[in-house]
Scaffold this motif. Sequence first.
Motif, mmCIF file in Angstrom:
data_model
loop_
_atom_site.group_PDB
_atom_site.id
_atom_site.type_symbol
_atom_site.label_atom_id
_atom_site.label_comp_id
_atom_site.label_asym_id
_atom_site.label_seq_id
_atom_site.Cartn_x
_atom_site.Cartn_y
_atom_site.Cartn_z
ATOM 1 N N TRP A 184 0.806 -1.217 0.000
ATOM 2 C CA TRP A 184 0.000 0.000 0.000
ATOM 3 C C TRP A 184 0.843 1.272 0.000
ATOM 4 C CZ3 TRP A 184 -5.220 -0.048 -0.664
ATOM 5 C CH2 TRP A 184 -5.825 -1.309 -0.629
ATOM 6 N N CYS A 188 0.597 3.891 -2.961
ATOM 7 C CA CYS A 188 0.215 5.294 -2.762
ATOM 8 C C CYS A 188 1.250 6.230 -3.370
ATOM 9 C CB CYS A 188 0.040 5.581 -1.278
ATOM 10 S SG CYS A 188 -1.478 4.891 -0.574
ATOM 11 N N LEU A 212 -8.408 2.302 1.636
ATOM 12 C CA LEU A 212 -7.468 2.450 2.748
ATOM 13 C C LEU A 212 -8.156 2.264 4.087
ATOM 14 C CD1 LEU A 212 -5.340 5.473 1.453
ATOM 15 C CD2 LEU A 212 -4.553 3.122 1.779
ATOM 16 N N ARG A 215 -8.901 -1.333 4.610
ATOM 17 C CA ARG A 215 -7.710 -2.152 4.832
ATOM 18 C C ARG A 215 -7.035 -1.857 6.166
ATOM 19 N NH1 ARG A 215 -4.195 -4.646 6.269
ATOM 20 N NH2 ARG A 215 -2.500 -5.688 5.145
ATOM 21 N N PHE A 216 -7.005 -0.581 6.578
ATOM 22 C CA PHE A 216 -6.226 -0.213 7.760
ATOM 23 C C PHE A 216 -7.041 0.443 8.867
ATOM 24 C CE2 PHE A 216 -3.290 -0.003 4.132
ATOM 25 C CZ PHE A 216 -2.314 -0.886 4.555
ATOM 26 N N SER A 221 -4.459 4.895 8.272
ATOM 27 C CA SER A 221 -4.326 5.239 6.856
ATOM 28 C C SER A 221 -3.607 6.563 6.642
ATOM 29 C CB SER A 221 -5.714 5.328 6.200
ATOM 30 O OG SER A 221 -6.367 4.085 6.211
ATOM 31 N N LYS A 224 -0.192 6.670 4.900
ATOM 32 C CA LYS A 224 -0.278 6.428 3.451
ATOM 33 C C LYS A 224 -0.675 7.709 2.719
ATOM 34 C CE LYS A 224 0.364 2.016 4.240
ATOM 35 N NZ LYS A 224 0.554 2.075 5.687
#
Length: 396
Positions: A184, A188, A212, A215-216, A221, A224
Amino acid sequence: PKDLVLLSKMSLIKTIWNGLDSRLDKQQYFKWFNYLAVIILVGEAVLNAAIIKRVPYTEIDWVAYMQEVEGVVNGTWDYTKLKGDTGPLVYPGGFVALYWILYTITGKGADIALAQWIFAALYLLTAFFVLKIYKHSRALPLWAVGLICLSRRVHSIFVLRLFNDCFAMMFLFLAMYLFIKDHWSLGCFFYSVAVSIKMNVLLFAPGLAVLLVKRFGILPSLPKLLICAYVQVVVAIPFMLENPFGYLKMSFDLGRKFIFYWSVNWKFVPEEIFLSDMWGLSLLALTLSFIILFAIFKWTPEEGLFKLIFSSWTKPLVFNKQSGVVLSAERTIPSLQLHSRLSYRPVSCEFRHRYCYVHLQFRWNRVQPIVALPVLLLVLVHPAVPPLAHQRSHLT
């Protein structure tokens, strides 16, 4: 003997069909896909070479690109003063850095043939990443993979027009592939590189934000997002030091009007309406409305957008209706290693640009295009990055 010949032919047809059927196990699918990918890439190399040799180059933006970069080479760092034959410079700083390199390699833009060969290589690289995405998502039946090379417009955009869209989309597809592979931070980074070449890639941002968070979680996030911001700051620093407001206004101008002559989708609209402020505001409102609608009803159909926002501050929330449990992102996101069912739903987010946009639904073994698939495969100019809708049917 005739019956044996007939049976042999039928057996051969059946074998070929089975080989092109996407309902194979993972290893068989990958094996056949690799064969097809090699054939496609070799064929595309030959085809692009033939186009360069036999089809006349069409000048649209290349000279203007070189003129805009030449202004920077000559010491002009004020974005409001950089312009070419087609108008002022309206792309972010990454575009300048990239085309400065091309400006140098091609002898101040004079060697157009060399530029075409560079863009032919870029085409093959873009096709490579697109094939990788489709391979690992297993979204296409194998018989449809060959459609990737059938778009006349895509070849024209790359090797006969030399548009900056080509570099922007290559980096975007690279980022999407890295997201699929669960890289990721690097994804990004390359996503932001794509944005720095052409602002239109920002229209992927809402979908990427949902990805994002899924996922996190929201707070995890942020690093990222800082990677994305860092890239933009680096490419903008030389111009921001000279005229920060001028740079932001020119490179991220949401109010810029397109030239009616280059419109494709809106030719049926009278020019005076196409150029009116009300038309632009209406299309902007439609764009935002569709992003919101898809965020609520398509991208987060199970957990719900608002639940995702308020329940994912420090950790991801991926809910599975079948089992009634919360699945960790580590088990559901890297779907390439799992046999989870995966749905991608990109939606076209920009209505007024000159390209044709599509809505496509990727399913586990099928694809449902509403507009021509070949155009979609390489010219996904402005759809949102498809958030994942996790439906765990079976894990192995």
